[in-house]
Scaffold this motif. Structure first.
Motif, PDB file in Angstrom:
ATOM      1  N   LEU A  44       0.841  -1.195   0.000  1.00 11.20           N
ATOM      2  CA  LEU A  44       0.000   0.000   0.000  1.00 11.20           C
ATOM      3  C   LEU A  44       0.875   1.244   0.000  1.00 11.20           C
ATOM      4  CD1 LEU A  44      -2.690  -0.998   2.649  1.00 11.20           C
ATOM      5  CD2 LEU A  44      -3.056  -0.715   0.194  1.00 11.20           C
ATOM      6  N   PRO A  45       0.368   2.335  -0.552  1.00 11.41           N
ATOM      7  CA  PRO A  45       1.146   3.575  -0.513  1.00 11.41           C
ATOM      8  C   PRO A  45       1.380   4.042   0.923  1.00 11.41           C
ATOM      9  CG  PRO A  45      -0.988   3.921  -1.599  1.00 11.41           C
ATOM     10  CD  PRO A  45      -0.918   2.493  -1.192  1.00 11.41           C
ATOM     11  N   ASP A  46       2.375   4.887   1.105  1.00  9.70           N
ATOM     12  CA  ASP A  46       2.625   5.467   2.424  1.00  9.70           C
ATOM     13  C   ASP A  46       1.388   6.220   2.886  1.00  9.70           C
ATOM     14  OD1 ASP A  46       5.217   4.493   2.453  1.00  9.70           O
ATOM     15  OD2 ASP A  46       6.073   6.340   1.641  1.00  9.70           O
ATOM     16  N   ASP A  47       1.280   6.377   4.203  1.00 14.46           N
ATOM     17  CA  ASP A  47       0.153   7.122   4.753  1.00 14.46           C
ATOM     18  C   ASP A  47       0.141   8.548   4.217  1.00 14.46           C
ATOM     19  OD1 ASP A  47      -0.919   5.103   6.430  1.00 14.46           O
ATOM     20  OD2 ASP A  47       0.560   5.544   7.971  1.00 14.46           O
ATOM     21  N   ALA A  48      -1.057   9.051   3.986  1.00 15.82           N
ATOM     22  CA  ALA A  48      -1.225  10.446   3.599  1.00 15.82           C
ATOM     23  C   ALA A  48      -0.893  11.312   4.816  1.00 15.82           C
ATOM     24  CB  ALA A  48      -2.671  10.685   3.151  1.00 15.82           C
ATOM     25  N   PHE A  55     -12.442   3.905  11.407  1.00 14.64           N
ATOM     26  CA  PHE A  55     -11.911   3.410  10.137  1.00 14.64           C
ATOM     27  C   PHE A  55     -11.453   4.550   9.226  1.00 14.64           C
ATOM     28  CE2 PHE A  55     -12.453   2.391   5.654  1.00 14.64           C
ATOM     29  CZ  PHE A  55     -11.524   1.370   5.534  1.00 14.64           C
ATOM     30  N   LEU A  56     -12.237   5.608   9.123  1.00 14.05           N
ATOM     31  CA  LEU A  56     -11.924   6.678   8.176  1.00 14.05           C
ATOM     32  C   LEU A  56     -10.622   7.417   8.495  1.00 14.05           C
ATOM     33  CD1 LEU A  56     -15.455   8.222   7.560  1.00 14.05           C
ATOM     34  CD2 LEU A  56     -14.209   6.526   6.188  1.00 14.05           C
ATOM     35  N   ARG A  57     -10.135   7.263   9.702  1.00 14.78           N
ATOM     36  CA  ARG A  57      -8.904   7.947  10.100  1.00 14.78           C
ATOM     37  C   ARG A  57      -7.734   6.978  10.318  1.00 14.78           C
ATOM     38  NH1 ARG A  57     -13.236  10.788  11.586  1.00 14.78           N
ATOM     39  NH2 ARG A  57     -13.152  13.034  11.244  1.00 14.78           N
ATOM     40  N   MET A  58      -7.925   5.739   9.930  1.00 17.56           N
ATOM     41  CA  MET A  58      -6.870   4.733  10.127  1.00 17.56           C
ATOM     42  C   MET A  58      -5.662   5.001   9.241  1.00 17.56           C
ATOM     43  SD  MET A  58      -8.452   0.946  10.335  1.00 17.56           S
ATOM     44  CE  MET A  58      -9.143   0.376  11.863  1.00 17.56           C
ATOM     45  N   LYS A  59      -4.520   4.666   9.809  1.00 19.12           N
ATOM     46  CA  LYS A  59      -3.271   4.642   9.055  1.00 19.12           C
ATOM     47  C   LYS A  59      -2.870   3.180   8.924  1.00 19.12           C
ATOM     48  CE  LYS A  59      -1.744   9.142  10.672  1.00 19.12           C
ATOM     49  NZ  LYS A  59      -0.664   9.915  11.302  1.00 19.12           N
ATOM     50  N   LYS A  60      -1.812   2.921   8.167  1.00 20.02           N
ATOM     51  CA  LYS A  60      -1.395   1.537   7.945  1.00 20.02           C
ATOM     52  C   LYS A  60      -1.137   0.797   9.262  1.00 20.02           C
ATOM     53  CE  LYS A  60       1.702   0.907   4.614  1.00 20.02           C
ATOM     54  NZ  LYS A  60       2.753   1.127   3.582  1.00 20.02           N
ATOM     55  N   GLY A  61      -0.508   1.431  10.210  1.00 21.14           N
ATOM     56  CA  GLY A  61      -0.241   0.799  11.498  1.00 21.14           C
ATOM     57  C   GLY A  61      -1.524   0.470  12.238  1.00 21.14           C
TER      58      GLY A  61
END
Length: 106
Positions: free
Chosen positions: A11-15, A43-49
């Motif tokens: 997945l791309p890096d976090d925005a 969910f809408l504010r989740m980052k990869k971690g």
């Protein structure tokens, strides 16, 4: 490396935090809620971690709460919707077209 780690790695890096928040607010205004089997807070504010933590939380749920089939389906949906969310955060026009088609145009 687990299969989930590999998927997250691709997945791309976090925005940026600003892009994550502005996208979340836009989606909330549309009452956007991805279809998931298990309630997934923030969910809408989740980052990869955060996504990896959520996957681990779901995998650890007892069988009385969710069967392996439900867990597997939920994680598949979670990964699908998170990938879409990453596209929305970078203002991918095709991703926003899909959201608008489902939540605005109908």
């Amino acid at each position: 490396m687990s299969a989930f780690d590999e998927i997250l790695y691709e997945l791309p890096d976090d925005a940026s935090d600003v892009d994550i928040e502005s996208t979340a607010r836009e989606l909330e205004c549309l009452h956007y809620e991805p279809m998931l089997f298990i309630k997934t807070p923030s969910f809408l504010r989740m980052k990869k971690g955060d996504l990896m933590k959520e996957i681990n939380r779901v995998l650890a749920l007892p069988a009385e709460v969710a069967s392996d089939e439900i867990k597997s389906g939920h994680i598949e949906l979670l990964l699908y919707h998170f990938e879409m969310l990453t596209r929305l955060r970078i203002q991918d026009v095709e991703a926003w077209d899909q959201v608008n088609e489902m939540y605005v145009d109908d």
